[in-house]
Design an enzyme around this catalytic site. Structure first.
Site, PDB file in Angstrom:
ATOM      1  N   GLU A  91       3.023  -3.052 -12.619  1.00 23.95           N
ATOM      2  CA  GLU A  91       2.892  -2.987 -14.079  1.00 23.95           C
ATOM      3  C   GLU A  91       1.548  -2.362 -14.478  1.00 23.95           C
ATOM      4  O   GLU A  91       1.477  -1.569 -15.419  1.00 23.95           O
ATOM      5  CB  GLU A  91       3.019  -4.379 -14.702  1.00 23.95           C
ATOM      6  N   ASP A  95       4.883   2.459  -8.536  1.00 21.60           N
ATOM      7  CA  ASP A  95       5.045   1.912  -7.182  1.00 21.60           C
ATOM      8  C   ASP A  95       3.903   2.382  -6.283  1.00 21.60           C
ATOM      9  O   ASP A  95       3.318   1.586  -5.540  1.00 21.60           O
ATOM     10  CB  ASP A  95       6.379   2.383  -6.567  1.00 21.60           C
TER      11      ASP A  95
HETATM   12 ZN   LIG Z   1       8.029  -0.170 -13.752  1.00 24.32          ZN
END
Ligand SMILES: [Zn+2]
Length: 425
Positions: free
Chosen positions: A288, A373
């Site tokens: 996030e 990621d």
């Molecule tokens: Zn995401």
């Protein structure tokens, strides 16, 4: 009959274009849904090789059945939604509602406000059976639903009340701007709409979300220390770390950032904390944070600003053309205001056309997910993020074998196989 100016009028042209786009989009969506159901069913018998160590066959089959069940309801919803859309537009539903309200109230701001409000109420009632079926049949069957009828009814009353308290003044403001600020009303309307959206981002986490859920400060000291260390390492300050009682309504797990500036806060669903180890929670949070580091949120807001400016400019132009109304099955009043009609027709017609560019936005979103990621892997651990994602896929019964074409059209997140392959490589 020879082709003349009458048969090629802009009104007929719009009707033809609208009908053509609607038929084409419905056919594509049916095709995509049937591909998805077939692909998932074909891969139901075996867990993909890459996941065999972590995912049981039973979990894999549950995900397949859940995906097929949801897609099948989606098809029913699509069929019903198409009938309703035709009913409102070309079959004259919106026109009939407008005329009835004109007879009852006469041409006025109140009549226009009543048109918007009754459209919202009727639309909500039409969708109700699907919402109910989704929650109390599909989610229930797969063990996700934690909602009781009392809670559901309470939610419905609360959200209707909040919708009316916020929506009616906003609608009145829009109608007033459309009627009183002259040729460039759409610039004023756009400015107000953007200001409203920004305001909502500030008041939603602090005033609206707590009406539906309880938010408690994160108490687990070990986790708190770990999460605070991660945020300091990444250079982030948030107003607080909160745990939300998501388990009251659903077993699905999630975590999110909300608000911006000083009102920024991190919210963990209690269902997420119950399922992930502290290291995995760290990795999910780092993902996030990656969205913030790469300015995805700001880019999304700027994109929203730009697209709604284009939308309001288009509406400003279209609302002044008689064929815009007649082409979509409505008789505009020639001496009174048609602003509420224009807003509704625009909202109904635009999604039919914008469907065709939606894969571009899905593609952009998937690219952002890869970037987030990669950030999480750099800041925490690829192994922790992989195992966290797999747990979430399993718990949410997300299929590991989606149809590749379906993914290209609809998926905002890349499929598990692609995400995990990148993290490993
Ligand atoms: Zn995401």
């Amino acid at each position: 009959m020879p082709l003349d100016a009458e048969t090629l009028s802009p009104s007929l042209l719009l009707t033809a274009l609208f009908a053509l786009a609607l038929v084409a989009s419905v056919l594509i969506r049916f095709w995509l849904a049937s591909r998805q159901m077939r692909h998932v069913a074909e891969h139901r018998q075996q867990v993909p090789a890459a996941f065999q160590a972590q995912i049981s066959l039973a979990a894999h089959q549950k995900a397949a059945d859940y995906t097929v069940a949801k897609t099948r309801v989606g098809l029913l919803e699509l069929a019903w939604g198409t009938v309703v859309l035709m009913g409102w537009t070309l079959l004259g539903g919106l026109d009939a509602l407008n005329q009835a309200l004109l007879d009852a109230l006469g041409p006025s701001l109140w009549q226009q406000l009543a048109l918007l409000a009754s459209f919202a109420v009727i639309g909500g009632l039409i969708d109700l059976p699907f919402t109910l079926y989704q929650t109390f049949v599909i989610e229930e069957r797969f063990g996700f639903n934690k909602m009781t009828w009392g809670l559901w009814l309470g939610d419905l009353l609360k959200s209707s009340l909040i919708g009316a308290l916020i929506g009616l003044p906003l609608a009145a403001l829009m109608l007033w701007l459309m009627g009183s600020t002259g040729r460039y009303w759409w610039l004023w309307a756009w400015g107000s709409w953007m200001a409203f959206n920004l305001l909502l981002m500030v008041i939603f986490p602090t005033f609206i979300a707590p009406l539906f859920n309880k938010f408690k400060p994160l108490e687990d000291e070990t986790l708190k220390a770990r999460v605070s260390a991660l945020m300091a390492r990444c250079g982030f300050a948030a107003k607080g770390l909160f745990v939300m009682d998501g388990s009251r309504r659903s077993a699905h797990a999630n975590a999110y950032f909300t608000g911006f500036g000083a009102a920024k806060r991190v919210v963990f669903y209690d269902t997420l904390l119950a399922k992930l180890s502290p290291g995995e929670v760290d990795a999910v949070l780092a993902h996030e944070l990656g969205h913030f580091k790469h300015k995805h949120i700001v880019k999304r807001i700027v994109g929203l600003f730009a697209m709604s400016l284009a939308g309001f400019a288009l509406l400003g132009w279209a609302s002044g053309q008689i064929w815009f109304y007649t082409g979509l099955g409505v008789r505009p009043s020639l001496n009174g205001a048609n602003d509420a009609l224009a807003l509704l027709l625009f909202m109904l017609a635009v999604p039919v056309f914008s469907f065709f560019i939606s894969p571009l936005f899905a593609q952009l979103s998937r690219r952002h997910e890869f970037e987030a990621d990669a950030y999480a892997v750099a800041q925490t651990s690829g192994a922790e993020l992989s195992s966290a994602l797999l747990k979430l896929y399993e718990d949410n019964a997300s299929t590991l074998t989606p149809d590749p074409v379906f993914v290209k059209f609809y998926y905002s997140h890349p499929p598990a196989s692609e995400r995990l392959a990148r993290m490993a490589g």
